[in-house]
Scaffold this active site. Structure first.
Site, PDB file in Angstrom:
ATOM      1  N   LYS A   1       3.203  -3.847  -5.016  1.00  0.00           N
ATOM      2  CA  LYS A   1       2.897  -4.078  -3.606  1.00  0.00           C
ATOM      3  C   LYS A   1       2.569  -5.539  -3.312  1.00  0.00           C
ATOM      4  O   LYS A   1       1.854  -5.857  -2.365  1.00  0.00           O
ATOM      5  CB  LYS A   1       1.726  -3.187  -3.143  1.00  0.00           C
ATOM      6  N   GLY A   2       3.160  -6.427  -4.121  1.00  0.00           N
ATOM      7  CA  GLY A   2       2.950  -7.842  -3.888  1.00  0.00           C
ATOM      8  C   GLY A   2       4.130  -8.523  -3.219  1.00  0.00           C
ATOM      9  O   GLY A   2       3.997  -9.625  -2.693  1.00  0.00           O
ATOM     10  N   GLY A   3       5.294  -7.864  -3.263  1.00  0.00           N
ATOM     11  CA  GLY A   3       6.508  -8.442  -2.702  1.00  0.00           C
ATOM     12  C   GLY A   3       7.605  -8.598  -3.727  1.00  0.00           C
ATOM     13  O   GLY A   3       8.569  -9.337  -3.514  1.00  0.00           O
TER      14      GLY A   3
ATOM     15  N   SER B   1      -2.431  -1.624   0.768  1.00  0.00           N
ATOM     16  CA  SER B   1      -1.008  -1.292   0.802  1.00  0.00           C
ATOM     17  C   SER B   1      -0.663  -0.273  -0.270  1.00  0.00           C
ATOM     18  O   SER B   1       0.133   0.651  -0.052  1.00  0.00           O
ATOM     19  CB  SER B   1      -0.181  -2.568   0.617  1.00  0.00           C
TER      20      SER B   1
ATOM     21  N   LYS C   1       9.168  -0.096   3.170  1.00  0.00           N
ATOM     22  CA  LYS C   1       8.611  -1.442   3.224  1.00  0.00           C
ATOM     23  C   LYS C   1       8.141  -1.742   4.645  1.00  0.00           C
ATOM     24  O   LYS C   1       8.867  -1.494   5.617  1.00  0.00           O
ATOM     25  CB  LYS C   1       9.655  -2.464   2.787  1.00  0.00           C
TER      26      LYS C   1
ATOM     27  N   HIS D   1      -0.567   0.210   7.693  1.00  0.00           N
ATOM     28  CA  HIS D   1      -1.711   0.487   6.836  1.00  0.00           C
ATOM     29  C   HIS D   1      -2.721   1.360   7.562  1.00  0.00           C
ATOM     30  O   HIS D   1      -2.885   1.258   8.782  1.00  0.00           O
ATOM     31  CB  HIS D   1      -2.389  -0.826   6.413  1.00  0.00           C
TER      32      HIS D   1
END
Length: 332
Positions: free
Chosen positions: A100-102, A179, A295, A299
């Protein structure tokens, strides 16, 4: 005397001699192999052309050729394949974290580059051996975010390929944890609240046993990796800047990998609905494309007191991480 002589006698002499020799041989219990040897020698020297041809030993059956590789085996830095151009290789570069960092966005952006080959899924190369074929000059990449927090991953990767370049996409650990929770909640609707999982006894001690919290302890995880790899093997990508300036962050990655800067700002546009950049032209397509529906999911609302408590908890870990990497990610 002539009849009882050596091997120069006639056929009749041979019969008598043979009878006597046979009796003597039986008496001496000579091995059958000796009789065969004597008769063969007689035919060879005394009766050329009159003996039946010696039986020939059958030609050895050649071993069957090794079949084309039906499964990938870790043999050498280059893993040949029998068909299709290119070879399966150990990954020269890995996106090792974080969840969930990209990481997915970064991989999709890099796949626009013609010299990058990577599977779209998470192949877990070091435990399943799945990688695409690459040509000379191309870089084989893998993305498996769980590697960064897996205790055994650095040792295993170093043992197979110590020159691997490692990319870590990091994000504010508080928003990353929320996230992470949102993703789990979408699959498990009856999940307890974020607050109940993040803290013990209401707003008591932070529960580092919960994976959503534990992943954000970047300094601790990096310390484990630095036991096997020097810091020069790492590139730390900001998840926040990957959203606000995707071309800039992808440019840094291309430099780190020794690639020409092919992926630039002309490839991106910002999607206000999703809240992150999308590709103007996806790989192999002339149409714009954003990442999947999962994506950019909204939240859940988390009380401000919970957010502040987590920020205070992570602050010393963040500062240590800044010192270790030489980068200030601005999370405090």
């Amino acid at each position: 005397m002539a009849g009882s002589g050596g091997l120069g006698g006639g056929a009749g002499d041979l019969q008598g001699a043979g009878t006597g020799q046979g009796t003597a041989l039986r008496a001496l219990r000579a091995p059958l192999a000796l009789v065969v040897l004597l008769l063969s020698a007689y035919c060879l020297f005394a009766l050329p052309g009159r003996c039946p041809p010696a039986a020939r030993a059958p030609a050895p059956v050649p071993a069957p050729a090794e079949p084309p590789h039906t499964s990938l085996r870790l043999r050498a830095p280059g893993l040949p394949v029998a068909s299709s151009p290119g070879r399966r290789r150990f990954p020269q570069a890995l996106i090792v974290g974080v969840k969930k960092g990209g990481t997915r966005a970064l991989l999709e952006f890099l796949r626009l580059h013609p010299d990058v080959r990577a599977l779209g899924s998470e192949p877990h190369f070091f435990d399943r051996g799945l990688m695409p074929r690459t040509l000379d000059g191309q870089i084989t990449m893998e993305k498996t975010p769980s590697y960064f927090v897996t205790q055994e991953a650095p040792r295993r990767i170093h043992g197979m390929s110590p020159d691997t370049k490692l990319i870590v996409v990091v994000r504010n650990p508080v928003t990353r944890a929320i996230s992470d929770y949102a993703q789990t909640l979408s699959k498990t609707p009856g999940l307890p609240s974020f607050r109940a999982l993040a803290f013990r006894h209401g707003l008591g001690p932070v529960d580092t046993a919960w994976s959503a919290v534990r992943i954000g302890l970047y300094a601790q995880h990096l310390d484990n990796w630095l036991r096997y790899f020097p810091l020069s093997h790492f590139l730390f990508v900001s998840g926040e800047r990957l959203v606000s300036d995707p071309a800039g962050e992808v440019g840094r990655v291309q430099d780190f990998l020794g690639l020409k800067r092919v992926v630039t700002d002309k490839h991106f546009y910002f999607n206000a609905t999703k809240g992150f950049p999308c590709l103007k032209k996806a790989q192999g397509s002339g149409r714009p494309r954003c990442l999947g529906k999962s994506k950019g999911r909204p939240h859940p609302r988390v009380p401000e007191a919970v957010v502040q408590r987590l920020q205070a908890f992570y602050r010393p870990f963040n500062r240590k991480f800044y010192q270790m990497t030489g980068q200030d990610f601005g999370w405090d």
